[in-house]
Design a protein around this motif. Structure first.
Motif, mmCIF file in Angstrom:
data_model
loop_
_atom_site.group_PDB
_atom_site.id
_atom_site.type_symbol
_atom_site.label_atom_id
_atom_site.label_comp_id
_atom_site.label_asym_id
_atom_site.label_seq_id
_atom_site.Cartn_x
_atom_site.Cartn_y
_atom_site.Cartn_z
ATOM 1 N N ILE A 138 -44.736 -48.934 -60.996
ATOM 2 C CA ILE A 138 -44.313 -49.854 -59.937
ATOM 3 C C ILE A 138 -42.969 -49.382 -59.387
ATOM 4 O O ILE A 138 -42.136 -48.838 -60.124
ATOM 5 N N GLU A 139 -42.766 -49.567 -58.094
ATOM 6 C CA GLU A 139 -41.504 -49.202 -57.455
ATOM 7 C C GLU A 139 -40.499 -50.343 -57.632
ATOM 8 O O GLU A 139 -40.866 -51.515 -57.567
ATOM 9 N N ILE A 140 -39.226 -49.959 -57.835
ATOM 10 C CA ILE A 140 -38.170 -50.971 -57.979
ATOM 11 C C ILE A 140 -37.297 -51.021 -56.732
ATOM 12 O O ILE A 140 -37.092 -52.078 -56.159
ATOM 13 N N VAL A 141 -36.742 -49.871 -56.347
ATOM 14 C CA VAL A 141 -35.930 -49.813 -55.132
ATOM 15 C C VAL A 141 -36.347 -48.598 -54.313
ATOM 16 O O VAL A 141 -36.830 -47.594 -54.856
ATOM 17 N N GLU A 142 -36.153 -48.696 -53.006
ATOM 18 C CA GLU A 142 -36.321 -47.552 -52.108
ATOM 19 C C GLU A 142 -34.990 -47.359 -51.382
ATOM 20 O O GLU A 142 -34.596 -48.185 -50.561
ATOM 21 N N VAL A 143 -34.302 -46.279 -51.700
ATOM 22 C CA VAL A 143 -32.957 -46.023 -51.169
ATOM 23 C C VAL A 143 -32.993 -44.827 -50.218
ATOM 24 O O VAL A 143 -33.927 -44.016 -50.246
ATOM 25 N N PRO A 144 -31.980 -44.685 -49.353
ATOM 26 C CA PRO A 144 -32.016 -43.636 -48.326
ATOM 27 C C PRO A 144 -31.600 -42.248 -48.786
ATOM 28 O O PRO A 144 -31.726 -41.304 -48.027
ATOM 29 N N ASN A 145 -31.095 -42.113 -50.025
ATOM 30 C CA ASN A 145 -30.723 -40.770 -50.484
ATOM 31 C C ASN A 145 -30.856 -40.651 -51.997
ATOM 32 O O ASN A 145 -31.029 -41.652 -52.706
ATOM 33 N N ARG A 146 -30.781 -39.428 -52.476
ATOM 34 C CA ARG A 146 -31.007 -39.150 -53.885
ATOM 35 C C ARG A 146 -29.868 -39.667 -54.774
ATOM 36 O O ARG A 146 -30.098 -40.073 -55.916
ATOM 37 N N TYR A 147 -28.653 -39.644 -54.247
ATOM 38 C CA TYR A 147 -27.510 -40.101 -55.042
ATOM 39 C C TYR A 147 -27.670 -41.573 -55.441
ATOM 40 O O TYR A 147 -27.472 -41.934 -56.607
ATOM 41 N N LEU A 148 -28.012 -42.426 -54.483
ATOM 42 C CA LEU A 148 -28.183 -43.845 -54.792
ATOM 43 C C LEU A 148 -29.297 -44.063 -55.815
ATOM 44 O O LEU A 148 -29.181 -44.920 -56.696
ATOM 45 N N ALA A 149 -30.365 -43.285 -55.705
ATOM 46 C CA ALA A 149 -31.450 -43.378 -56.686
ATOM 47 C C ALA A 149 -30.941 -42.958 -58.059
ATOM 48 O O ALA A 149 -31.267 -43.578 -59.077
ATOM 49 N N GLY A 150 -30.112 -41.903 -58.083
ATOM 50 C CA GLY A 150 -29.603 -41.396 -59.345
ATOM 51 C C GLY A 150 -28.714 -42.379 -60.076
ATOM 52 O O GLY A 150 -28.858 -42.587 -61.290
ATOM 53 N N ILE A 151 -27.793 -43.012 -59.343
ATOM 54 C CA ILE A 151 -26.897 -43.946 -60.028
ATOM 55 C C ILE A 151 -27.650 -45.207 -60.462
ATOM 56 O O ILE A 151 -27.292 -45.839 -61.460
ATOM 57 N N THR A 152 -28.711 -45.542 -59.737
ATOM 58 C CA THR A 152 -29.537 -46.683 -60.156
ATOM 59 C C THR A 152 -30.277 -46.354 -61.445
ATOM 60 O O THR A 152 -30.324 -47.172 -62.378
ATOM 61 N N GLU A 153 -30.838 -45.148 -61.519
ATOM 62 C CA GLU A 153 -31.533 -44.735 -62.738
ATOM 63 C C GLU A 153 -30.581 -44.727 -63.928
ATOM 64 O O GLU A 153 -30.926 -45.205 -65.019
ATOM 65 N N VAL A 154 -29.375 -44.193 -63.743
ATOM 66 C CA VAL A 154 -28.392 -44.143 -64.824
ATOM 67 C C VAL A 154 -28.083 -45.552 -65.328
ATOM 68 O O VAL A 154 -27.996 -45.793 -66.539
ATOM 69 N N ALA A 155 -27.925 -46.502 -64.398
ATOM 70 C CA ALA A 155 -27.626 -47.876 -64.794
ATOM 71 C C ALA A 155 -28.791 -48.515 -65.548
ATOM 72 O O ALA A 155 -28.592 -49.190 -66.570
ATOM 73 N N LEU A 156 -30.011 -48.281 -65.082
ATOM 74 C CA LEU A 156 -31.166 -48.949 -65.679
ATOM 75 C C LEU A 156 -31.561 -48.352 -67.021
ATOM 76 O O LEU A 156 -32.098 -49.057 -67.888
ATOM 77 N N LYS A 157 -31.304 -47.052 -67.210
ATOM 78 C CA LYS A 157 -31.731 -46.457 -68.485
ATOM 79 C C LYS A 157 -30.864 -46.894 -69.659
ATOM 80 O O LYS A 157 -31.142 -46.531 -70.801
ATOM 81 N N GLU A 158 -29.855 -47.706 -69.380
ATOM 82 C CA GLU A 158 -29.130 -48.379 -70.455
ATOM 83 C C GLU A 158 -29.971 -49.509 -71.042
ATOM 84 O O GLU A 158 -29.673 -50.007 -72.130
ATOM 85 N N HIS A 159 -31.022 -49.911 -70.320
ATOM 86 C CA HIS A 159 -31.812 -51.072 -70.708
ATOM 87 C C HIS A 159 -33.297 -50.769 -70.861
ATOM 88 O O HIS A 159 -34.066 -51.639 -71.300
#
Length: 264
Positions: A138-159
């Motif tokens: 399932i998709e969680i967020v759709e962001v306009p660039n790779r950096y925003l996706a990356g920092i979101t992944e880093v935040a979520l993989k804490e959980h």
């Protein structure tokens, strides 16, 4: 019948089941049609996917020199939070980096061996999930660039996890998960910059793989140690070929290997 070419990851087409294709320079192989057939894989030589030279493959289908020079193998590929094209800052090749990084990216949850978070370009949905052997995503967020996706992944993989247990995935020792519930549970941990891109209403994607028999005791085929292998193909999942004797072959990890494949 014999086919020969340099291995690249299998191309896929979503369906019931998913369709797999091996594409060589002069040959094209519909892998689903090989199920229940006797296959021989013979390693012939190396061929770097970038320079085309016969040099030992180092990683990702590239020789050592190319791996450390070309933008396709830069650190931001595996760690999207390191992307800098949105700052107009070059890593190895700014033109290439802008082309890849400055396009819509998806942060998703996939369930292949367990629920994990991941990042992919929007154009790679659902291909990325298929390559990971996920039976649901399932998709969680759709962001306009790779950096925003990356920092979101880093935040979520804490959980939530960010790795697939390939053995569990191939044995099909998996359980269904309610990914909509997971998505809502993780929403509070999405970085502030990415919150506006949260996808409120969507459903799980379910994927069906062409597997006749799942392996019990996995044996991974290493072409450097076993240059010729013969077996009956029983399934395809992720980027793996699954054989009757429980041997599994990861096509993607053998990119850049030139092989002969014979079918009987």
């Amino acid at each position: 019948m014999q086919y020969e070419g340099v291995l690249t990851k299998m191309q896929t087409e979503n369906g019931a089941p998913i369709q797999y294709y091996l594409v060589f320079k002069t040959d094209f192989l519909h892998v689903n049609q090989l199920l229940d057939k006797n296959i021989t894989i013979t390693f012939l030589r190396y061929e770097c996917l970038n320079c085309g030279l016969e040099k030992k493959i180092y990683r990702q289908g590239f020789c050592y020199d190319c791996f450390y020079e070309i933008p396709q193998a830069a650190d931001w590929i595996m760690r999207p939070e390191l992307s800098t094209a949105h700052l107009d800052k070059e890593d190895r090749d700014l033109e290439y980096e802008k082309k890849v990084q400055l396009q819509p990216h998806i942060v998703y949850l996939a369930n292949s061996s367990n629920v994990k978070v991941g990042v992919t370009r929007k154009t790679q949905v659902p291909t990325r999930w298929i390559d990971q052997g996920a039976h649901e995503a399932i998709e969680i967020v759709e962001v306009p660039n790779r950096y925003l996706a990356g920092i979101t992944e880093v935040a979520l993989k804490e959980h939530v996890g960010d790795k697939t247990n390939w053995r569990t995935m191939l044995k099909n020792e998996v359980q269904d998960a309610d990914l909509v519930t997971w998505r809502e549970k993780l929403k509070p941990f999405i970085p502030e910059e990415a919150i506006p891109y949260f996808i409120e209403n969507n459903t799980e994607t379910h994927l069906e793989f062409p597997v006749l028999k799942y392996p019990v005791k996995l044996k991974s085929l290493n072409l450097d140690k076993t240059p010729t292998y013969n077996g009956v193909l029983k399934g395809i999942k992720g980027q793996y070929l699954i054989f009757e004797d429980d041997t599994v072959f990861n096509v993607r990890s053998n990119e850049g290997y030139v092989v002969a494949i014979s079918v009987s």
